[in-house]
Design an enzyme around this catalytic site. Structure first.
Site: not given
Length: 275
Positions: A90, A120, A189
């Site tokens: 991330d 990400k 998500e």
């Protein structure tokens, strides 16, 4: 695993994950440490060194306080034992939302210093151009739409998304733009189940669901949630173990043995050799 065997294992890469669109679901979990990565590697196609490490490992209230240095440190730990699974790190809050050139410098640093295979980013409205900028310069990018943890201060908490028509349309548009910009996969998500399916059908790269739909092209969970290391877990988590209970039981047994002078025993003590 022998050194020779380690060298012959083929690691998953961005094209391998992208090719799973509509096929066998992609198995993903988070990893922050070398021992956990070693355990997960055999079973996962992709391991995410998520900025959730700030909450899971460092006790932060959200992911906003996570730094680039923290992500690199944990990425290095995971890469020391990961052999098969693709490792994605991330990019933390504040490391990519500004000028694309700054995002590139930070992403390149992550990849150079960890050896990971991709980064990400959370695909907010200003990030799509940055994704394209990074991909064109050789950095594979995974996107992230729906509930975006780094936007917790804007949203006022961790709230499910896509229940209203306007929000639903916005998230779908962000997912399409993220894929069009060159992301090899998109995390979806905390969205309404129907929206997750709609996104999966609308974009040409795999969707990785978390609190979304079994119809996504893959699934990811925070490993510590799935293993039951916390008292509370989100609605979308299925606990596959109760390690919190097991650890508590083990520590209680150790404490009692110490207090009763049952530990250490003869098997755990060194003795001088006779003569």
């Amino acid at each position: 695993m022998s050194a020779q065997r380690q060298e012959t294992v083929k690691r998953f890469a961005a094209p391998d994950i992208a090719a799973r669109k509509g096929g066998v679901p992609v198995v993903c979990l988070t990893a922050y440490t070398a021992p956990m990565a070693e355990l997960l590697d055999e079973h996962c196609d992709l391991m995410l060194v998520g900025d959730s490490v700030g909450m899971v490992v460092h006790g932060l209230p959200n992911t906003v306080g996570v730094t680039l240095e923290m992500m690199i440190l944990h990425g290095q730990a995971v890469m020391r034992t990961a052999r098969r699974a693709m490792v994605v790190v991330d990019m933390p809050f504040g490391s990519y939302e500004g000028a694309p050139e700054i995002a590139y410098a930070n992403a390149a640093r992550i990849m150079k210093e960890t050896g990971c295979q991709a980064v990400k980013v959370e695909s907010g409205p200003t990030v799509v151009d940055t994704i394209e900028y990074l991909v064109k310069r050789g950095i594979p990018v995974m996107g992230h739409v729906g509930l975006r943890p780094q936007a917790v201060n804007v949203d006022g908490g961790f709230k499910a998304k896509g229940k209203g028509a306007d929000e639903r349309a916005r998230i779908l548009a962000e997912a399409k733009a993220t894929a069009a910009a060159g992301a090899f996969a998109v995390v979806v998500e905390g969205v309404a189940e129907g929206l997750a399916r709609e996104i999966t059908e609308a974009i040409g790269v795999p969707t990785i669901g978390i609190g979304a739909s079994s119809g996504c092209d893959g699934q990811i969970l925070v490993t510590d949630d799935m293993l039951g290391l916390f008292d509370w877990t989100p609605k979308f988590v299925r606990r596959y173990a109760d390690l919190r209970g097991e650890i508590s039981k083990a520590v209680a047994g150790y404490a009692e043995d110490v207090r009763q002078r049952r530990f250490p025993g003869p098997a755990e003590i060194y003795f001088a050799k006779a003569g």
